[in-house]
Write an enzyme that holds these catalytic residues in place. Structure first.
Site, PDB file in Angstrom:
ATOM      1  N   HIS A 130       1.025  -1.111   0.141  1.00 40.14           N
ATOM      2  CA  HIS A 130       0.059   0.068  -0.537  1.00 40.14           C
ATOM      3  C   HIS A 130       0.965   1.274  -0.302  1.00 40.14           C
ATOM      4  CE1 HIS A 130      -3.438   2.736   1.022  1.00 40.14           C
ATOM      5  NE2 HIS A 130      -2.267   3.259   2.180  1.00 40.14           N
ATOM      6  N   GLU A 131       2.361   1.433   0.594  1.00 35.18           N
ATOM      7  CA  GLU A 131       2.778   2.673   1.096  1.00 35.18           C
ATOM      8  C   GLU A 131       4.012   2.546  -0.668  1.00 35.18           C
ATOM      9  OE1 GLU A 131       2.585   4.822   2.991  1.00 35.18           O
ATOM     10  OE2 GLU A 131       0.735   3.498   4.164  1.00 35.18           O
ATOM     11  N   HIS A 134       1.692   4.342  -2.486  1.00 32.63           N
ATOM     12  CA  HIS A 134       1.518   5.721  -2.457  1.00 32.63           C
ATOM     13  C   HIS A 134       2.588   6.666  -3.456  1.00 32.63           C
ATOM     14  CE1 HIS A 134      -1.858   7.188  -0.243  1.00 32.63           C
ATOM     15  NE2 HIS A 134      -1.789   5.829   0.841  1.00 32.63           N
ATOM     16  N   GLU A 207      -6.401   7.323  -0.764  1.00 29.77           N
ATOM     17  CA  GLU A 207      -6.311   6.164  -0.166  1.00 29.77           C
ATOM     18  C   GLU A 207      -7.023   5.405  -0.524  1.00 29.77           C
ATOM     19  OE1 GLU A 207      -4.677   5.748   2.817  1.00 29.77           O
ATOM     20  OE2 GLU A 207      -3.032   7.507   2.426  1.00 29.77           O
TER      21      GLU A 207
END
Length: 324
Positions: A130-131, A134, A207
Site C-alpha cells: 500500500h505504501e 502511494h 487512500e
C-alpha cells in the site's frame, strides 16, 4: 476517476488561494499568492520527507538491522518495477506506516515497531505494498503540495483578517468598516476550513487508489484487508503521541493515527475502514480468492515478530535494532 477527482480538488484549492490573494491585493495579490505557494512548494519538495521522518524519530534500517522488512520491500519493488526506497522503522507501539518523498527515485517508507510486532509477514507485505503504491502513484508529492497550499491559504486568510480589522481596506474609510471587519473574521474562519476539507477529500481519494494498487502489487487483496482490520482496532486503542503533537501529518499514515473514530465524511483524512476492507474483499472475490478463516485465526494467535525465527530479527524474541 481518482486521478480526475484529485486534479479537480487541487484546482479548487489553488483557485481558493488565488481568490484570497485577489481579495487582499487585486491582481498583485493574486501574483503574490502564487509566488508564495511556489516558494513553499519548492521548500517542501526538497525538505518535507526529512522533516516528517525526523518528527517521528525514524531510524533507517538495512538488511542487517531489519532483514525481514527490507526483504519484503525489495521483493515488492521488484514486482512493481520500482526503485528501492529507503526503509525506516519508528519506535512507536501503535501499528502504523507511511511513505514520503518527492518521487519514486527519492522515496522512503516507514513502519512502526508496533506494526512489525503485531502483524504477520503477509499482512506486513500488504501494508508495505500500500505504501509503495502511494510512491508509485506520486501521492506523496500530491499530498505535500496539498498541505503546502492549504497552509498558504491559512496564512493569507489571517493576513486578510488582520488587514480588515485594522483599516487596511478603502471601504473602511467610507463607513463600511463594520462590513470589512465581519468579512475579515469570516475569511479567517472559512478559508482555512474550506482548504482543510479539500485536503481531506484528496487524502481519502488517494487512500482508495493506494489500496487497489497495493493489492495488485502484493498479489493478494486479503493480506491488506486483514492488516487494515487489525490496524484500525489497535490504532484506536494505542495512542501515538508524536502524531497527536503533529495532527497535520495524520493523512500520511495508512490508518488515522489520531484518537477518535475514522468515518468516511467531510472531516476525516481517511476513508471508512469498513468501505476499504469491503472494496479489497470484492477485488479478491473477482479474482476467485476466498477468505481463509483458519489462516486468519493463526495470524491472530501470536504476533509474528515475537515468534521464533522472526523475519524482523534473530531467532526468538524481539530483536533489538536501531530503534531500541
Amino acid at each position: 476517476m481518482s486521478y480526475a477527482r484529485t486534479a479537480i480538488l487541487l484546482a479548487a484549492l489553488t483557485g481558493l488561494l488565488v481568490a484570497i490573494g485577489g481579495l487582499i491585493g487585486g491582481q498583485g495579490g493574486m501574483l503574490i499568492a502564487l509566488l508564495m505557494a511556489g516558494a513553499m512548494n519548492a521548500f517542501a519538495w526538497w525538505n518535507s520527507d526529512k522533516m516528517v521522518l525526523s518528527m517521528y524519530g525514524a531510524q533507517q534500517v538495512d538488511r542487517h538491522s531489519a532483514p525481514g522488512l527490507v526483504a519484503i520491500v525489495e521483493r515488492l519493488t521488484a514486482r512493481a518495477g520500482m526503485p528501492m526506497p529507503k526503509v525506516f522503522i519508528i519506535d512507536n507501539d501503535q501499528p502504523n506506516a507511511f511513505a514520503t518523498g518527492r518521487s519514486p527515485e527519492h522515496a522512503s517508507v516507514a513502519a512502526t515497531t508496533g506494526l512489525l510486532d503485531r502483524l504477520s509477514p503477509e499482512e506486513v507485505e500488504g501494508v508495505m505494498a500500500h505504501e509503495l503504491a502511494h510512491v508509485a502513484n506520486r501521492d506523496t508529492l500530491v499530498m505535500t503540495i496539498t498541505a503546502t497550499i492549504a497552509g498558504a491559504i491559512g496564512m493569507l486568510a489571517n493576513m486578510f483578517a488582520f488587514s480588515s480589522m485594522f483599516g487596511g481596506h478603502r471601504e473602511d474609510e467610507e463607513g463600511g468598516g463594520g462590513l470589512g471587519l465581519i468579512g475579515g473574521i469570516v475569511m479567517m474562519v472559512l478559508a482555512p476550513l474550506a482548504a482543510s476539507l479539500v485536503q481531506m477529500a484528496i487524502s481519502r481519494t488517494r487512500e482508495y487508489a493506494a489500496d487497489a494498487e497495493g493489492a495488485r502489487i502484493c498479489g493478494n487483496p486479503l493480506w491488506l484487508a486483514s492488516a487494515l482490520d487489525r490496524l484500525e482496532q489497535a490504532a484506536h486503542a494505542i495512542p501515538n503521541p508524536a502524531a497527536e503533537r503533529n495532527p497535520a501529518t495524520a493523512h500520511l499514515f495508512i490508518v488515522n493515527p489520531l484518537a477518535g473514530k475514522g468515518m468516511d465524511n467531510l472531516f476525516s483524512t481517511h476513508p471508512s475502514m469498513d468501505n476499504r476492507i469491503a472494496a479489497l474483499r470484492a477485488m479478491a472475490a473477482e479474482a476467485g480468492m476466498t477468505w481463509d478463516v483458519r489462516a486468519n485465526a493463526t495470524t491472530a494467535t501470536a504476533p509474528a515478530a515475537r515468534q521464533a525465527g522472526s523475519p524482523w530479527g534473530g531467532a526468538g524474541g524481539r530483536r533489538k535494532g536501531p530503534w531500541g
